[in-house]
Structure formats: structure tokens, C-alpha cells
Design a protein around this motif. Structure first.
Motif, short mmCIF file in Angstrom:
data_model
loop_
_atom_site.label_atom_id
_atom_site.label_comp_id
_atom_site.label_asym_id
_atom_site.label_seq_id
_atom_site.Cartn_x
_atom_site.Cartn_y
_atom_site.Cartn_z
N TYR A 139 0.82 -1.20 0.00
CA TYR A 139 0.00 0.00 0.00
C TYR A 139 0.87 1.27 0.00
O TYR A 139 0.60 2.22 -0.75
CB TYR A 139 -0.92 -0.01 1.23
N VAL A 140 1.91 1.28 0.84
CA VAL A 140 2.77 2.45 0.91
C VAL A 140 3.49 2.66 -0.42
O VAL A 140 3.62 3.80 -0.91
CB VAL A 140 3.79 2.32 2.06
N LYS A 141 3.92 1.58 -1.04
CA LYS A 141 4.57 1.70 -2.34
C LYS A 141 3.61 2.29 -3.37
O LYS A 141 3.99 3.13 -4.20
CB LYS A 141 5.09 0.35 -2.82
N GLU A 142 2.35 1.87 -3.32
CA GLU A 142 1.34 2.42 -4.25
C GLU A 142 1.16 3.92 -4.01
O GLU A 142 1.02 4.70 -4.97
CB GLU A 142 0.01 1.69 -4.06
N GLN A 143 1.15 4.33 -2.73
CA GLN A 143 1.00 5.75 -2.42
C GLN A 143 2.20 6.55 -2.92
O GLN A 143 2.05 7.66 -3.45
CB GLN A 143 0.83 5.95 -0.90
N MET A 144 3.39 5.99 -2.76
CA MET A 144 4.59 6.66 -3.23
C MET A 144 4.61 6.75 -4.76
O MET A 144 5.01 7.77 -5.33
CB MET A 144 5.83 5.94 -2.72
N GLN A 145 4.15 5.69 -5.42
CA GLN A 145 4.09 5.71 -6.88
C GLN A 145 3.12 6.78 -7.36
O GLN A 145 3.38 7.47 -8.35
CB GLN A 145 3.69 4.34 -7.41
N LYS A 146 2.01 6.92 -6.64
CA LYS A 146 1.03 7.95 -7.00
C LYS A 146 1.62 9.34 -6.82
O LYS A 146 1.40 10.24 -7.65
CB LYS A 146 -0.23 7.81 -6.15
N MET A 147 2.39 9.54 -5.76
CA MET A 147 3.04 10.83 -5.53
C MET A 147 3.98 11.16 -6.70
O MET A 147 4.02 12.29 -7.19
CB MET A 147 3.83 10.79 -4.21
N ILE A 148 4.72 10.15 -7.16
CA ILE A 148 5.64 10.35 -8.28
C ILE A 148 4.88 10.62 -9.58
O ILE A 148 5.21 11.55 -10.31
CB ILE A 148 6.55 9.10 -8.43
N ASP A 149 3.85 9.82 -9.83
CA ASP A 149 3.07 9.99 -11.07
C ASP A 149 2.40 11.35 -11.12
O ASP A 149 2.38 12.02 -12.16
CB ASP A 149 2.02 8.88 -11.18
N ASP A 150 1.84 11.77 -9.98
CA ASP A 150 1.17 13.08 -9.94
C ASP A 150 2.18 14.21 -10.18
O ASP A 150 1.86 15.20 -10.84
CB ASP A 150 0.48 13.28 -8.58
N TYR A 192 5.19 14.11 -11.86
CA TYR A 192 5.66 14.17 -13.24
C TYR A 192 4.52 14.49 -14.21
O TYR A 192 4.74 15.13 -15.24
CB TYR A 192 6.33 12.86 -13.64
N GLY A 193 3.31 14.06 -13.85
CA GLY A 193 2.15 14.41 -14.67
C GLY A 193 1.89 15.90 -14.67
O GLY A 193 1.48 16.48 -15.67
N GLY A 194 2.17 16.53 -13.53
CA GLY A 194 1.98 17.98 -13.43
C GLY A 194 3.02 18.79 -14.18
O GLY A 194 2.83 19.98 -14.42
N LEU A 195 4.14 18.15 -14.54
CA LEU A 195 5.18 18.85 -15.28
C LEU A 195 4.88 18.91 -16.78
O LEU A 195 5.52 19.66 -17.51
CB LEU A 195 6.55 18.17 -15.07
N LYS A 196 3.95 18.06 -17.22
CA LYS A 196 3.66 17.99 -18.66
C LYS A 196 2.84 19.20 -19.10
O LYS A 196 2.06 19.75 -18.36
CB LYS A 196 2.92 16.68 -18.97
#
Length: 259
Positions: free
Chosen positions: A242-253, A255-259
Motif C-alpha cells: 500500500y505504501v509503495k502504491e501511495q509513493m508511486q502515485k506521488m511520483i506519477d502526480d 511528473y504528470g503535473g510537469l507535462k
């Protein structure tokens, strides 16, 4: 708790130790070897080391933070989330992607840095080893007998203080890696065993040779779906996932915001 029970728990957590690698610190000159025995204090109470710690934090680290800002444009996002665990002990986890990411992490909790669990050779490198120890580094023993003592002191710290303990679940460094690698369960074992939250942190790279740190919201066992009524080993696996999923979401959000 019986001796057999303690041994079983220690074996479970010891199984999560990272494999030995030839990292930067291990390639450095190591004139003094660190000997871990039954008298070793992992969470040291040495007065002289405490003095050196506060001297380093109040005199040295402000200049280090300024250097991080100038050299790598270092910036923390969501620092207010760290205040949510200010009055409790916690496990903190982050992706291990930079040779300086440990001192960078201290900025989130300044001036009370977490303990950092690190491989033994980090304490043996010339000069660097002393700095690691002063800045609350905790060596990870490789044998079961010493790991039991390490395990007991970790439990005592998490149960009886408000200290934070940082563990890199990826175990090894991968410089400037933008993705998460396989997580080991050790950090989450301690969180579940001691009923403390996990504070997820993720390093991200806005551009080449620049680095930021995102502080997520703390994760408690009750926040993890499907853990109620399960035994600790299964809860640990689910907490890790679960924590890994939350961290992945933090990363995706991010880098997604940089586009």
C-alpha cells in the motif's frame, strides 16, 4: 515473549536485509572496522556524540541545506505533512536515488533528524563513517545474534520515544532513478510490530541534475485495506504494498503535473 518468539521475529526481519553491494562508501578507505557485539548501542546515548550531533545540525547543516539548494535546486513539497507525526514515533521511507539524499531528508525534520538505518560499510569509510554515526546512523548487523539486539533497541525506540527511524525499502541506491524498485518488507515489519505510522517520502527530478523531495501523509495500519484480523506477517506485506502504491502515485502526480 518467549526466547523462541523473539528469535522467530528477528529471523523474519533479518530476512529483509539488503544484499551486500560495492557502493561508493564501500570503495572508500576504511582504516577502522566497526565491530558489532552484545554491548553495542545502536541508538546511542553517548553524550559526546549527542554534542557533535547538535553542533553539526545547528552549525553545519544550514550551510549544507544552502549548498543543496544552490547545487541541485533542492526543494521540499508537503513539508507540513511531517508535522502530523511530530508527537509520535514513526517509520519513514523514501526511494534511494542520490548520494546526498540522507542529509537532504533531515531538512524535513530539522533539527531533530531521524535515525538512519544503513549498511555497516557506511560507518567504516574514512571521515564519512564518522559523519554517518554523528548524524544518527544505525548500522544494520548481518548476523542473527546481533540482529536480535538491534531488533530490541528498534522496538524500544519506537515504543517509548517520539523518534523517527528511516529505512530505505529499496535497500540499494540507484542514482537519479525516476521509478520505484522492489521494496523489502523490513521497514513495514517494524511499523506493524510497533503500531506506528509510516511516513512516505519520494525524491523527484524536475530537470537534469535537479532534485526535489515530496512528503506524503502518514499511513497507519488502519488505513490499509484488508488488514483487519490478519496476522502480522500478512499485515506487513499489505502495508508494504500500500505504501509503495501511495509513493508511486506521488511520483506519477508530480511528473504528470510537469507535462
Amino acid at each position: 515473549m518467549t526466547e523462541e518468539g523473539r528469535k522467530t521475529e528477528a529471523e523474519e526481519a533479518a530476512g529483509e536485509q539488503p544484499q551486500r553491494r560495492k557502493g561508493t562508501a564501500e570503495r572508500m578507505w576504511a582504516p577502522i572496522k566497526l565491530h558489532l557485539d552484545e554491548d553495542y548501542q545502536y541508538m546511542t546515548k553517548n553524550v559526546f556524540l549527542r554534542f557533535l550531533y547538535y553542533f553539526a545540525m545547528f552549525v553545519g547543516m544550514p550551510f549544507a541545506y544552502l549548498f543543496f539548494k544552490i547545487r541541485w535546486g533542492f526543494h521540499v513539497i508537503g513539508k507540513e505533512n511531517a508535522k502530523l507525526v511530530r508527537k509520535t514515533s514513526a517509520i519513514t521511507v523514501a526511494n534511494h536515488v542520490h548520494n546526498m539524499d540522507s542529509p537532504m531528508l533531515t531538512y524535513v525534520f530539522y533539527p531533530s533528524a531521524p535515525y538512519f538505518v544503513a549498511l555497516k560499510h557506511n560507518f567504516e569509510a574514512f571521515i564519512i563513517g564518522g559523519l554517518v554515526r554523528v548524524l544518527r546512523g544505525v548500522p544494520l548487523p548481518s548476523d542473527l545474534k546481533n540482529f536480535e539486539r538491534f531488533f530490541e533497541q528498534m522496538n524500544d525506540t519506537l515504543q517509548n520515544t517520539t523518534r523517527k527511524v528511516h529505512i530505505y525499502p529499496e535497500a540499494e541506491i540507484s542514482p537519479y532513478c525516476k521509478g520505484l524498485r522492489k521494496f523489502k518488507n523490513g521497514a513495514f515489519h517494524f511499523a506493524v510490530k510497533n503500531d506506528v505510522p509510516v511516513l512516505p517520502l519520494t525524491f523527484v527530478f524536475p530537470k537534469k541534475n535537479k532534485i526535489n523531495l515530496i512528503v506524503g501523509k502518514p499511513v497507519y495500519l488502519k488505513d490499509v485495506p484488508g488488514t483487519e484480523g490478519l496476522k502480522e506477517p500478512k499485515q506487513t506485506v499489505l502495508m508494504c504494498r500500500y505504501v509503495k502504491e501511495q509513493m508511486q502515485k506521488m511520483i506519477d502526480d508530480y511528473y504528470g503535473g510537469l507535462k
